[in-house]
Design an enzyme around this catalytic site. Sequence first.
Site, mmCIF file in Angstrom:
data_model
loop_
_atom_site.group_PDB
_atom_site.id
_atom_site.type_symbol
_atom_site.label_atom_id
_atom_site.label_comp_id
_atom_site.label_asym_id
_atom_site.label_seq_id
_atom_site.Cartn_x
_atom_site.Cartn_y
_atom_site.Cartn_z
ATOM 1 N N HIS A 36 2.708 56.257 74.334
ATOM 2 C CA HIS A 36 3.138 57.139 73.242
ATOM 3 C C HIS A 36 3.254 58.600 73.692
ATOM 4 O O HIS A 36 4.044 59.357 73.128
ATOM 5 C CB HIS A 36 2.160 57.047 72.069
ATOM 6 C CG HIS A 36 2.126 55.676 71.457
ATOM 7 N ND1 HIS A 36 1.211 55.296 70.524
ATOM 8 C CD2 HIS A 36 2.905 54.583 71.664
ATOM 9 C CE1 HIS A 36 1.414 54.038 70.177
ATOM 10 N NE2 HIS A 36 2.423 53.584 70.867
ATOM 11 N N PHE A 89 -3.283 49.900 73.300
ATOM 12 C CA PHE A 89 -3.302 50.862 74.408
ATOM 13 C C PHE A 89 -2.286 52.005 74.257
ATOM 14 O O PHE A 89 -1.690 52.455 75.261
ATOM 15 C CB PHE A 89 -3.076 50.139 75.754
ATOM 16 C CG PHE A 89 -3.831 48.849 75.847
ATOM 17 C CD1 PHE A 89 -5.190 48.805 75.568
ATOM 18 C CD2 PHE A 89 -3.192 47.669 76.179
ATOM 19 C CE1 PHE A 89 -5.896 47.615 75.631
ATOM 20 C CE2 PHE A 89 -3.892 46.476 76.242
ATOM 21 C CZ PHE A 89 -5.242 46.450 75.962
ATOM 22 N N CYS A 90 -2.065 52.476 73.038
ATOM 23 C CA CYS A 90 -1.113 53.581 72.806
ATOM 24 C C CYS A 90 0.255 53.287 73.411
ATOM 25 O O CYS A 90 0.955 54.212 73.864
ATOM 26 C CB CYS A 90 -1.653 54.914 73.333
ATOM 27 S SG CYS A 90 -3.050 55.496 72.398
ATOM 28 N N ALA A 91 0.610 52.009 73.438
ATOM 29 C CA ALA A 91 1.948 51.605 73.875
ATOM 30 C C ALA A 91 2.333 50.446 72.957
ATOM 31 O O ALA A 91 2.594 49.333 73.409
ATOM 32 C CB ALA A 91 1.930 51.196 75.339
#
Length: 453
Positions: free
Chosen positions: A129, A375-377
Amino acid sequence: MSVSSTVADASVCTPLPVLGRDVLVPLVTGGEVTYAALDYAASAPALQRVWDDVAAYAPYYGSVHRGAGYLSQLSTDLFENSRATVAEFLGCREGDQVVFTRSTTDSLNLLAAAVPAGCQVFVFETEHHASLLPWRDAEVTYLNAPRTPQQAIETLERALADRDPYGPALVCVTGASNVTGELWPVKELAAAAHAHGARIVLDAAQLAPHHPVDIAESDVDWVAFSGHKLYAPFGSGVLAGRSDWLTEAEPYLAGGGASRKVARRTDGGVDVEWHTTAARHEAGSPNVIGVYAIASACKALTEAGFDSLVEREQSLVTKVREGLAEVDEVKVLSLFGDDAPRVGVISFVVEGWNSSHFAAALSAEYGIGVRDGLFCAHPLVRTLLGSDPQDPGECGAPEAEPGERSLNAIRVSFGAGTPDEHVERFVRAVKELVRDGARWNYRTEDGRCVPAV
Ligand SMILES: Cc1ncc(COP(=O)(O)O)c(C=O)c1O
């Protein structure tokens, strides 16, 4: 005074000493074990060398740039020498700037604020992100997830071929995925970008701690990385690369340090002359300890010999991947396939297990710290899990029932400080948990699994 102290261990087969290597943690099942930190992709432990260097410098700490005293001058030298060390570590070209920031996120937001008006930005949906989201004022094209490195190059080439060839454009790409650990074809993507008159920024948050990064050799325009993933957790990050867009942009933060001259105008306003060096984007008192820690880490990794660190890490990657391959219930997430080169970051799901439950059991019963979630993805992990990449569901949402598709994943990650025993314990724990189940009861608290004690 010398602020450099211990020299890093250069042996091929020995992990570099890190803080916390002897920390004992309690097990719910009784007793204690040394903590196995296997969440390097989030934040790596500090190198002992970095800690020693910071401790040796700490008594000499002083204000940077504006102080007349001896310690201020010493600290200013240390700060600016750190800039030179980072430039050397990254293989910067003549004229490149090294700007100190708080993190990769901060670095990419700084670049996003500096892109010229009308800039088109191209970014793969597979990005973290921090790379996906900062381009709020630009015209962004999100590129679909490629399934091979070659497809990534072709996808980018197609997108760039359609763009207005006269306007400014920027490609943002990761060097190593924070989900799969897979390496992206950075040099080829840079060549494609440049062939179409675009610039490219490399998100090296996961690459720099595991692999040499060379701006000149890979021919990227900028590189961003974070100190806390590079064994230097003191709150600093780096944006390095071409100076022109940075110098032409308004300062990222307005304030002291970024301004060279400030004067009242007769009409009552204020005239400002901003610096044209890296200081332009470093307003406020700089984090000299954080910056010195990054420089110390760069030196430590270089002196240890990156080739031997890579070689050792690859032996750990093989151990984990071979161990996980022996468990039928485990599915390792991959975009580019088994043969793709990768760093020590591996995500997986376990059939019939809630990922949060599995991660909680690894911690509570084996003293192993991994990570679970998206995982911020989010778009990438959802694509890899076969769930809807457009699903706006939140991280930590209720997990799949046993037998259903998992909605979150587990990530194990390691690096230069990881002893073999940690990954061996991890593989054994995965096998035991899958075979025998958890030995403890767990409950959900704020969307996370925790031992029911
Ligand atoms: C690939 C990648 N890019 C960017 C970031 C953001 O780094 P930071 O949180 O240090 O800003 C991360 C963090 O996990 C990452 O893995």
